[in-house]
Write a protein that holds these residues in place. Structure first.
Motif, mmCIF file in Angstrom:
data_model
loop_
_atom_site.group_PDB
_atom_site.id
_atom_site.type_symbol
_atom_site.label_atom_id
_atom_site.label_comp_id
_atom_site.label_asym_id
_atom_site.label_seq_id
_atom_site.Cartn_x
_atom_site.Cartn_y
_atom_site.Cartn_z
ATOM 1 N N ASP A 8 0.823 -1.203 0.000
ATOM 2 C CA ASP A 8 0.000 0.000 0.000
ATOM 3 C C ASP A 8 0.862 1.260 0.000
ATOM 4 O OD1 ASP A 8 -3.020 0.850 0.518
ATOM 5 O OD2 ASP A 8 -1.738 2.176 1.693
ATOM 6 N N GLN A 9 1.921 1.270 0.793
ATOM 7 C CA GLN A 9 2.834 2.414 0.814
ATOM 8 C C GLN A 9 3.442 2.653 -0.564
ATOM 9 O OE1 GLN A 9 5.751 2.341 4.094
ATOM 10 N NE2 GLN A 9 4.459 0.795 5.062
ATOM 11 N N ASN A 10 3.775 1.567 -1.243
ATOM 12 C CA ASN A 10 4.377 1.700 -2.566
ATOM 13 C C ASN A 10 3.380 2.167 -3.612
ATOM 14 O OD1 ASN A 10 7.382 0.744 -3.001
ATOM 15 N ND2 ASN A 10 6.555 -0.394 -1.269
ATOM 16 N N LEU A 11 2.135 1.766 -3.474
ATOM 17 C CA LEU A 11 1.112 2.299 -4.378
ATOM 18 C C LEU A 11 0.910 3.789 -4.151
ATOM 19 C CD1 LEU A 11 -1.521 -0.589 -4.427
ATOM 20 C CD2 LEU A 11 0.134 0.041 -6.200
ATOM 21 N N ALA A 12 1.082 4.240 -2.912
ATOM 22 C CA ALA A 12 1.025 5.679 -2.630
ATOM 23 C C ALA A 12 2.145 6.403 -3.372
ATOM 24 C CB ALA A 12 1.127 5.919 -1.126
ATOM 25 N N ARG A 13 3.329 5.817 -3.393
ATOM 26 C CA ARG A 13 4.449 6.389 -4.150
ATOM 27 C C ARG A 13 4.115 6.494 -5.630
ATOM 28 N NH1 ARG A 13 9.224 2.631 -3.816
ATOM 29 N NH2 ARG A 13 10.177 4.250 -5.105
#
Length: 552
Positions: free
Chosen positions: A303-308
């Motif tokens: 999820d954090q990487n999709l935010a990126r």
């Protein structure tokens, strides 16, 4: 004359602006397309589907877009990817069993050339085509992504990978073997693979200046081994002290509240292999909590990487013209297989670079809430995926639909949006026709798919048919059809086969006709080949006897 000069000036300026825009902007009407697939994630593991795991980015995509209650995969990694990438049933694409060659065209273990990939079709429509992450549909370099239409590829070829380079343990576990554009590389020490998969995806979309792009972002998280950054694991400390029994009830309550689950629907019975949480000792509870803390951290990191990724799309001013779909390749993994598969050996604590542990039934039972069974079976817990679609100002925010879509529907959906023609011949070969249906009207207009269309599954002798509200299921080696009414019993708790022999007969006839046209072979003919002494042909073989780069 003055009017003519003004008109000429206006036309000249308009042409100049148009030409200037064409150097910097992609053609109008061609959306960017991002397909995100996570690995071994259960139906309820996103916040928007009832989970306690922190997935604010995914939940935001769901709130601003659409979720489907019913979207199906093929229950296990390679067959799912074969259908996804080509839009074919996996036997027709050449991956009828797994990414191993069983000596028949439908079971050769790599994508055949008659089944075109996203990369091959969308490139013909003017797209840049990118893949970052897991491939798993052809080990030989002749069948790698760059040879099948993808302009850029970074990731791993086989079925599983460690998430860290584990140099301190090189005597026990090999390094993380990756490929970047046909060149073999290793993961840089200290890097986390989920982060690197995203970083390469971001670099690729930055290359796409005046052309639309298609990005297949294939994360291997939260597929085992359970490995995650310490700071993410710490976020879930003591989160799972309530145990799987209580947590499953909490997730189900959220699903009902969200409208994901119907309160009148049945819920799968407690799996007999799942022990009562309160029956465990304190030390056992601590061990099991740690497993789920790491699993949650792996999903959190995705999820954090999709935010990126979304932040980069916004920075590039591509977010308003980007269509995103997010799914899982199968249900959560059940764990130990009754044939005597041993636990893998670890060289460090759960969550660390040396960890080689996984979720197992107890928590997978929660991940697949409210369904029956796990990965590798055609029960709802094995083949049901969360489905999130997002396209600003085009998909109505907060939409929740029944759907009843399948992997084979995504290729025609993307091709319709991209204005891409699926060719009848390609490189001199007649192509396989696409059996799926475009989801465009479902996603953008709310038009449901035909209720009476049939969907089919077969893998390792496990079979299923879904048609309307009826579902036929058979598990190998019993080979006995079970019948469920999914309108009221999606938990698959009550077998109605003896009460409705006419329906069983009709759906069986549909299955046999599908199997014939899709080149499905009876599993009994193939079974001796996959039970042989070569462990690479037997996914049930003990893990320590199989090459680390080829585990599923």
């Amino acid at each position: 004359m003055k009017q003519i000069l003004l008109s000429f000036t206006f036309i000249t300026l308009s042409l100049g602006l148009s030409l200037g825009q064409s150097k910097n902007r992609q053609p109008a009407g061609k959306p960017n397309i991002i397909l995100v697939m996570v690995d071994d994630l259960g139906y309820s593991d996103f916040g928007a589907y009832g989970s306690e795991i922190q997935t604010p980015t995914i939940d935001k995509l769901a709130a601003e877009g659409l979720r489907l209650r019913e979207f199906y995969n093929n229950s296990i990694c390679a067959p799912t990817r074969a259908s996804l990438i080509t839009g074919q049933y996996h036997h027709k694409a050449g991956v009828g069993y797994f990414n191993v060659n069983l000596g028949l065209p439908a079971y050769q273990g790599w994508l055949n050339k008659e089944s075109l990939t996203f990369g091959e079709v969308l490139k013909q429509a003017g797209y840049n085509t990118y893949l970052s992450g897991k491939w798993h549909v052809g080990n030989d370099s002749l069948y790698w992504p760059n040879q099948r239409g993808f302009d850029r590829f970074y990731g791993f070829i086989g079925g599983a990978s460690n998430f860290y380079d584990i140099s301190p343990y090189k005597d026990k576990v090999p390094p993380v073997e990756l490929v970047e554009n046909n060149r073999r590389i290793n993961l840089e020490p200290g890097k986390y693979l989920t982060d690197e998969i995203t970083s390469h995806a971001i670099s690729y979309i930055n290359e796409s200046k005046n052309k639309p792009f298609f990005l297949y972002l294939a994360y291997n998280a939260p597929h085992w081994p359970l490995q995650a950054p310490a700071e993410d694991i710490a976020k879930y400390k003591n989160q799972y002290a309530i145990g799987w029994d209580s947590l499953r009830k909490e997730r189900l309550a959220k699903q009902v509240k969200f409208g994901i689950a119907n309160p009148k629907q049945t819920v799968a019975a407690h799996d007999p292999e799942v022990v009562e949480w309160q029956s465990l000792t304190y030390d056992e509870q601590q061990l099991w909590q740690r497993k789920m803390e790491v699993y949650a951290a792996m999903v959190d990191r995705v999820d954090q990487n999709l935010a990126r990724l979304l932040a980069e799309l916004k920075r590039l001013k591509k977010d308003d013209n980007t269509f995103i779909v997010l799914i899982s390749d199968n249900g959560a993994q059940g764990g130990l297989i009754p044939t005597g598969r041993k636990r893998p050996r670890s060289s460090g604590p759960i969550g660390s670079a040396g960890s080689y542990d996984y979720q197992e039934q107890n928590w997978a039972y929660v991940s697949n809430t409210p369904f029956r069974n796990y990965k590798a079976t055609p029960y709802e817990g094995g083949i049901s995926s969360p489905f999130v679609a997002w396209f600003p100002k085009k998909i109505k925010a907060g939409t929740l639909a029944k759907g009843t879509g399948h992997l084979i529907d995504l290729a025609p959906t993307f091709y319709e949006l991209a204005g891409a023609a699926y060719p009848s011949t390609f490189n001199g070969l007649k192509t396989n026709l696409l059996p799926g249906l475009s989801l465009v009207k479902l996603l953008f207009q709310g038009t449901e798919l035909p209720a009476d269309r049939a969907l089919f599954w077969e893998r390792a002798g496990n079979r299923a048919v879904r048609k309307g509200h009826w579902k036929l299921v058979s598990i190998f080696p019993q080979n006995r059809w079970q019948l469920y009414n999914l309108e009221t019993d999606r938990g698959e708790t009550t077998d109605l086969a003896t009460q409705h022999p006419d329906i069983v007969k009709s759906l069986n006839a549909d299955y046999e006709a599908w199997a014939k046209r899709t080149d499905v072979e009876p599993y009994e003919k193939l079974r001796p080949a996959v039970q042989g002494g070569n462990p690479i042909n037997n996914p049930n073989a003990p893990l320590q006897n199989r090459p680390a780069s080829r585990v599923e």
